[in-house]
Design a protein around this motif. Structure first.
Motif, PDB file in Angstrom:
ATOM      1  N   THR A  98       0.834  -1.207   0.000  1.00  0.00           N
ATOM      2  CA  THR A  98       0.000   0.000   0.000  1.00  0.00           C
ATOM      3  C   THR A  98       0.861   1.245   0.000  1.00  0.00           C
ATOM      4  O   THR A  98       0.562   2.229  -0.682  1.00  0.00           O
ATOM      5  CB  THR A  98      -0.929   0.004   1.223  1.00  0.00           C
ATOM      6  OG1 THR A  98      -1.789  -1.134   1.164  1.00  0.00           O
ATOM      7  CG2 THR A  98      -1.767   1.278   1.261  1.00  0.00           C
ATOM      8  N   TYR A  99       1.943   1.218   0.780  1.00  0.00           N
ATOM      9  CA  TYR A  99       2.853   2.358   0.898  1.00  0.00           C
ATOM     10  C   TYR A  99       4.268   1.937   0.546  1.00  0.00           C
ATOM     11  O   TYR A  99       4.658   0.777   0.721  1.00  0.00           O
ATOM     12  CB  TYR A  99       2.842   2.904   2.328  1.00  0.00           C
ATOM     13  CG  TYR A  99       1.511   3.454   2.776  1.00  0.00           C
ATOM     14  CD1 TYR A  99       0.922   4.538   2.127  1.00  0.00           C
ATOM     15  CD2 TYR A  99       0.835   2.893   3.864  1.00  0.00           C
ATOM     16  CE1 TYR A  99      -0.297   5.046   2.544  1.00  0.00           C
ATOM     17  CE2 TYR A  99      -0.389   3.405   4.292  1.00  0.00           C
ATOM     18  CZ  TYR A  99      -0.948   4.471   3.625  1.00  0.00           C
ATOM     19  OH  TYR A  99      -2.162   4.975   4.032  1.00  0.00           O
ATOM     20  N   GLY A 100       5.053   2.908   0.064  1.00  0.00           N
ATOM     21  CA  GLY A 100       6.473   2.678  -0.124  1.00  0.00           C
ATOM     22  C   GLY A 100       7.199   2.760   1.205  1.00  0.00           C
ATOM     23  O   GLY A 100       6.621   3.107   2.243  1.00  0.00           O
ATOM     24  N   SER A 101       8.479   2.481   1.176  1.00  0.00           N
ATOM     25  CA  SER A 101       9.261   2.415   2.421  1.00  0.00           C
ATOM     26  C   SER A 101      10.013   3.694   2.731  1.00  0.00           C
ATOM     27  O   SER A 101      10.710   3.774   3.744  1.00  0.00           O
ATOM     28  CB  SER A 101      10.254   1.255   2.333  1.00  0.00           C
ATOM     29  OG  SER A 101      11.135   1.429   1.225  1.00  0.00           O
ATOM     30  N   GLY A 102       9.882   4.710   1.885  1.00  0.00           N
ATOM     31  CA  GLY A 102      10.634   5.937   2.096  1.00  0.00           C
ATOM     32  C   GLY A 102       9.994   6.884   3.093  1.00  0.00           C
ATOM     33  O   GLY A 102       8.880   6.660   3.578  1.00  0.00           O
ATOM     34  N   LEU A 103      10.704   7.948   3.397  1.00  0.00           N
ATOM     35  CA  LEU A 103      10.239   8.954   4.344  1.00  0.00           C
ATOM     36  C   LEU A 103       9.046   9.710   3.764  1.00  0.00           C
ATOM     37  O   LEU A 103       9.126  10.294   2.687  1.00  0.00           O
ATOM     38  CB  LEU A 103      11.374   9.935   4.645  1.00  0.00           C
ATOM     39  CG  LEU A 103      11.090  11.027   5.678  1.00  0.00           C
ATOM     40  CD1 LEU A 103      10.951  10.413   7.059  1.00  0.00           C
ATOM     41  CD2 LEU A 103      12.228  12.062   5.668  1.00  0.00           C
ATOM     42  N   CYS A 104       7.922   9.671   4.479  1.00  0.00           N
ATOM     43  CA  CYS A 104       6.720  10.367   4.017  1.00  0.00           C
ATOM     44  C   CYS A 104       5.801  10.588   5.205  1.00  0.00           C
ATOM     45  O   CYS A 104       5.519   9.635   5.955  1.00  0.00           O
ATOM     46  CB  CYS A 104       6.000   9.543   2.954  1.00  0.00           C
ATOM     47  SG  CYS A 104       4.413  10.244   2.441  1.00  0.00           S
ATOM     48  N   PRO A 105       5.310  11.803   5.434  1.00  0.00           N
ATOM     49  CA  PRO A 105       4.441  12.048   6.578  1.00  0.00           C
ATOM     50  C   PRO A 105       3.145  11.247   6.521  1.00  0.00           C
ATOM     51  O   PRO A 105       2.607  10.861   7.555  1.00  0.00           O
ATOM     52  CB  PRO A 105       4.169  13.558   6.517  1.00  0.00           C
ATOM     53  CG  PRO A 105       4.513  13.968   5.119  1.00  0.00           C
ATOM     54  CD  PRO A 105       5.592  13.042   4.682  1.00  0.00           C
ATOM     55  N   ALA A 106       2.641  10.970   5.313  1.00  0.00           N
ATOM     56  CA  ALA A 106       1.398  10.210   5.220  1.00  0.00           C
ATOM     57  C   ALA A 106       1.591   8.778   5.701  1.00  0.00           C
ATOM     58  O   ALA A 106       0.724   8.212   6.376  1.00  0.00           O
ATOM     59  CB  ALA A 106       0.888  10.209   3.786  1.00  0.00           C
ATOM     60  N   VAL A 107       2.731   8.180   5.363  1.00  0.00           N
ATOM     61  CA  VAL A 107       3.012   6.813   5.795  1.00  0.00           C
ATOM     62  C   VAL A 107       3.197   6.768   7.300  1.00  0.00           C
ATOM     63  O   VAL A 107       2.650   5.907   7.997  1.00  0.00           O
ATOM     64  CB  VAL A 107       4.252   6.262   5.069  1.00  0.00           C
ATOM     65  CG1 VAL A 107       4.577   4.858   5.560  1.00  0.00           C
ATOM     66  CG2 VAL A 107       4.029   6.266   3.564  1.00  0.00           C
ATOM     67  N   ALA A 108       3.979   7.717   7.824  1.00  0.00           N
ATOM     68  CA  ALA A 108       4.181   7.760   9.271  1.00  0.00           C
ATOM     69  C   ALA A 108       2.873   8.014  10.006  1.00  0.00           C
ATOM     70  O   ALA A 108       2.571   7.371  11.015  1.00  0.00           O
ATOM     71  CB  ALA A 108       5.198   8.854   9.614  1.00  0.00           C
ATOM     72  N   LEU A 109       2.072   8.932   9.480  1.00  0.00           N
ATOM     73  CA  LEU A 109       0.822   9.284  10.139  1.00  0.00           C
ATOM     74  C   LEU A 109      -0.165   8.125  10.126  1.00  0.00           C
ATOM     75  O   LEU A 109      -0.854   7.873  11.123  1.00  0.00           O
ATOM     76  CB  LEU A 109       0.214  10.509   9.459  1.00  0.00           C
ATOM     77  CG  LEU A 109      -0.919  11.231  10.193  1.00  0.00           C
ATOM     78  CD1 LEU A 109      -0.516  11.606  11.606  1.00  0.00           C
ATOM     79  CD2 LEU A 109      -1.328  12.483   9.415  1.00  0.00           C
ATOM     80  N   ALA A 110      -0.235   7.392   9.032  1.00  0.00           N
ATOM     81  CA  ALA A 110      -1.142   6.253   8.962  1.00  0.00           C
ATOM     82  C   ALA A 110      -0.798   5.217  10.023  1.00  0.00           C
ATOM     83  O   ALA A 110      -1.686   4.672  10.700  1.00  0.00           O
ATOM     84  CB  ALA A 110      -1.084   5.622   7.571  1.00  0.00           C
TER      85      ALA A 110
END
Length: 343
Positions: free
Chosen positions: A286-298
């Motif tokens: 669903t998400y990539g492994s890189g730095l992203c606020p959306a991934v961290a927030l989810a």
């Protein structure tokens, strides 16, 4: 040049109903050259066929095993369903169009992610929402919690009053405040609903995660994204001829990547249909492994959703007779999650 893949082996026959081929179907494609038998034809099933919304995984299994590369006239694209092909296409520069939070092009634009602040706003928002439900005899966690938490955390993170953020979200203007990734609130809503459904459907999972450390919750979250991803199908386009399982994608071809099929590929995951937060072969697309606020927030929303719900409602459980059911084809999630806050 013909759009027919150069080589398409099959592991076993599959029989299904033939599909009408639209004018744009590639000449010579399997869909266009199905056998002369008008009653039973050996063709690939489509994720858009009737009934797929209730259980797409049988269709995915047939595609993975027998039609790793096929043209789907309903999707109007070539279809990839095996983990290796889908995972590769999501980051391969030879595939164009599309945006997935956490992919390299996305991660390069996020250099100032304050995870401590994201954690703080996710925690505050989750606990406020959970306390509002604690005294109710029944509640729908999809409508009363999952629908509000992702928007609420974005509102708090960007300093916009919550009521204004919801108005902006409904007006599709959240990206102006929160950026393209963080404003993808609908996906996080669906992912959170699916995660809570996975946990609450099994009393053993509830017991294991009630006081679990953050690491175990994160693994449970990743496992939910793998087994029942909120986004089942994403579209890309081949930029040049590309070798994949089953043949060669023609240059310029539209390609449907079946995230839901890839997540249950037995070539990649052991016992792939089972929800197992402790599995030793985790992974999600669903998400990539890189730095992203959306991934961290989810991930933080999932963690604090559990902590807030269990703390505000220690005896939280599914309502008598209720079993979560996911629906949807392109995106997929439970439409409701009826619980008894007081047990």
């Amino acid at each position: 040049m013909s759009d027919e893949p150069k080589h398409t082996p099959h592991r076993a026959p599959w029989r299904g109903h033939g599909a009408k081929v639209p004018a744009m179907a590639p000449a010579g494609s399997r869909a266009a050259t199905a056998g002369a038998d008008s009653t039973v034809r050996r063709v690939a099933p489509s994720p858009l066929e009737p009934g797929a919304t209730r259980d797409p995984y049988r269709t995915y299994r047939v595609l993975r095993e027998e039609f790793p590369l096929t043209y789907d006239p309903l999707l109007r694209s070539w279809v990839l369903s095996r983990y290796a092909d889908v995972a590769g296409a999501l980051t391969d520069a030879r595939f164009t169009h599309g945006h997935r939070p956490g992919d390299p092009p996305c991660a390069e634009t996020h250099t100032d992610v304050d995870e401590a602040e994201l954690r703080s706003v996710a925690e505050r928002t989750a606990f406020v929402l959970a306390r509002r439900l604690a005294d109710r005899p029944r509640a729908d966690l999809v409508a009363d919690f999952c629908h509000w938490l992702p928007a609420g955390t974005v509102a708090a993170a960007v300093g916009v009053p919550y009521r204004d953020m919801m108005r902006l979200v409904r007006g599709r203007a959240a990206s102006a405040l929160a950026g393209q990734c963080t404003a993808q609130i609908a996906v996080r809503e669906k992912a959170l609903a699916g995660f809570l459904a996975d946990v609450l459907a099994d009393p053993d999972q509830v017991a294991a995660l009630r006081e679990a450390p953050a690491g175990l919750v994160a693994r449970a979250w990743t496992e939910s994204l793998r087994r029942d991803p909120p986004v089942q199908i994403v579209m890309r386009r081949a930029h040049g001829e590309i070798e994949v399982s089953g043949g060669t994608l023609p240059s310029g071809a539209p390609v449907a990547l079946l995230i839901g099929a890839a997540g249950r590929d037995p070539e990649r995951f052991r016992d792939p249909d089972r929800y197992d937060p402790l599995r030793d072969d985790p992974g999600q697309l669903t998400y990539g492994s890189g730095l992203c606020p959306a991934v961290a927030l989810a991930g933080l929303e999932a963690e604090y959703a559990l902590r807030a719900l269990f703390r505000a409602m220690p005896r939280l459980r599914l309502a008598d007779g209720f079993r979560p059911e996911r629906t949807g084809v392109i995106t997929r999630a439970p439409q409701s999650l009826i619980v008894r806050p007081g047990g």
